[in-house]
Design a protein around this motif. Structure first.
Motif, mmCIF file in Angstrom:
data_model
loop_
_atom_site.group_PDB
_atom_site.id
_atom_site.type_symbol
_atom_site.label_atom_id
_atom_site.label_comp_id
_atom_site.label_asym_id
_atom_site.label_seq_id
_atom_site.Cartn_x
_atom_site.Cartn_y
_atom_site.Cartn_z
ATOM 1 N N LEU A 35 0.834 -1.206 0.000
ATOM 2 C CA LEU A 35 0.000 0.000 0.000
ATOM 3 C C LEU A 35 0.867 1.253 0.000
ATOM 4 O O LEU A 35 0.588 2.215 -0.740
ATOM 5 C CB LEU A 35 -0.922 -0.013 1.215
ATOM 6 N N GLU A 36 1.909 1.264 0.812
ATOM 7 C CA GLU A 36 2.803 2.419 0.849
ATOM 8 C C GLU A 36 3.507 2.603 -0.490
ATOM 9 O O GLU A 36 3.762 3.734 -0.917
ATOM 10 C CB GLU A 36 3.821 2.244 1.981
ATOM 11 N N THR A 37 3.794 1.510 -1.164
ATOM 12 C CA THR A 37 4.405 1.596 -2.491
ATOM 13 C C THR A 37 3.437 2.238 -3.480
ATOM 14 O O THR A 37 3.829 3.092 -4.290
ATOM 15 C CB THR A 37 4.801 0.187 -2.986
ATOM 16 N N VAL A 38 2.168 1.831 -3.414
ATOM 17 C CA VAL A 38 1.149 2.407 -4.288
ATOM 18 C C VAL A 38 1.002 3.909 -4.033
ATOM 19 O O VAL A 38 0.917 4.713 -4.977
ATOM 20 C CB VAL A 38 -0.201 1.693 -4.088
ATOM 21 N N ALA A 44 3.811 5.730 -5.531
ATOM 22 C CA ALA A 44 3.726 5.721 -6.994
ATOM 23 C C ALA A 44 2.747 6.786 -7.491
ATOM 24 O O ALA A 44 2.957 7.403 -8.545
ATOM 25 C CB ALA A 44 3.295 4.344 -7.483
ATOM 26 N N CYS A 45 1.676 7.011 -6.721
ATOM 27 C CA CYS A 45 0.641 7.954 -7.150
ATOM 28 C C CYS A 45 0.940 9.398 -6.753
ATOM 29 O O CYS A 45 0.623 10.333 -7.509
ATOM 30 C CB CYS A 45 -0.701 7.542 -6.544
ATOM 31 N N ASN A 46 1.547 9.565 -5.572
ATOM 32 C CA ASN A 46 1.692 10.931 -5.053
ATOM 33 C C ASN A 46 3.085 11.275 -4.547
ATOM 34 O O ASN A 46 3.284 12.369 -4.020
ATOM 35 C CB ASN A 46 0.687 11.151 -3.901
ATOM 36 N N LEU A 71 9.460 5.973 -3.933
ATOM 37 C CA LEU A 71 8.845 4.781 -4.523
ATOM 38 C C LEU A 71 9.803 3.604 -4.471
ATOM 39 O O LEU A 71 9.414 2.492 -4.085
ATOM 40 C CB LEU A 71 8.445 5.070 -5.971
ATOM 41 N N VAL A 72 11.059 3.835 -4.831
ATOM 42 C CA VAL A 72 12.059 2.770 -4.778
ATOM 43 C C VAL A 72 12.271 2.308 -3.346
ATOM 44 O O VAL A 72 12.396 1.099 -3.072
ATOM 45 C CB VAL A 72 13.400 3.251 -5.387
#
Length: 215
Positions: free
Chosen positions: A150-153, A156-158, A164-165
């Protein structure tokens, strides 16, 4: 292991490979004396064809090749010697005799990390975060993978590419721990992806489904 030194006049080629990076570092030649000295000292020794004598790699430069293991090919007349090198291998100062950099491909680290996590599972050292994850059990580990996903998503979005990496790395680490708890490895995931890369993969899935073999 019986090496056929006589086939090529007493010498056999010795391909030197870094045991960590899997890169080929150089090619040398060994006679039986050099072979035995390599086994005895755990430092790779060759037979110098130009000087007509034994020479231990690194005896002048200090860039020794520390033996990890070696094996003969199918004809017993060529050696693959896996080593840990001290510094550059080539006398010109380059990492390899082909002028290449002896770097481990980043993807290879995933296999190393899997080995590390498996060792943690076996030894369960106190104070280790990985040990805590194993003690928490499968449900908690799976939940942690979901949280990191979820934290990755979100990043990625904001977020930024850097964040992100960072979060994707957290997710992948926890996934490896979860896989390890189930007796699986990240290579199993890679094999599945490799199968799916086959152009006929979707066709086979449809065929199985049409036969009622796949729900």
């Amino acid at each position: 292991m019986k090496i056929d030194f006589e086939k090529s006049g007493g010498l056999v080629p010795a391909i030197i490979q870094d045991a960590t990076t899997n890169n080929v570092l150089m090619l040398g030649y060994m006679n039986e004396e050099a072979y035995n000295k390599t086994l005895a000292t755990k430092r790779v020794t060759f037979w110098s064809r130009s000087r007509n004598c034994l020479w231990t790699k690194g005896e002048t430069s200090g860039n020794y090749l520390h033996l990890v293991d070696l094996k003969a090919d199918c004809d017993n007349d060529t050696l693959l010697v896996r080593v840990h090198p001290d510094g550059p291998t080539c006398h010109t100062g380059t990492d390899t005799c082909w002028g290449e950099e002896n770097e481990r491909h980043p993807l290879m680290f995933l296999s190393f990390l899997q080995d590390f996590v498996e060792k943690r599972k076996e030894e369960m050292p106190e104070g280790s975060y990985t040990t805590k994850l194993f003690k928490d059990g499968t449900n908690k580990m799976a939940q942690k993978v979901g949280e990191e996903a979820l934290e990755t998503v979100i990043e990625a979005c904001n977020g930024t590419n850097e964040k992100l990496v960072y979060e994707a790395s957290d997710m992948l680490y926890h996934l490896i721990v979860l896989l390890t708890s189930k007796g699986l490895r990240i290579e199993d995931v890679a094999k599945e992806l490799q199968k799916r890369h086959d152009p006929n993969w979707d066709k086979r899935r449809r065929e199985l489904k049409s036969k009622g073999e796949m729900e």
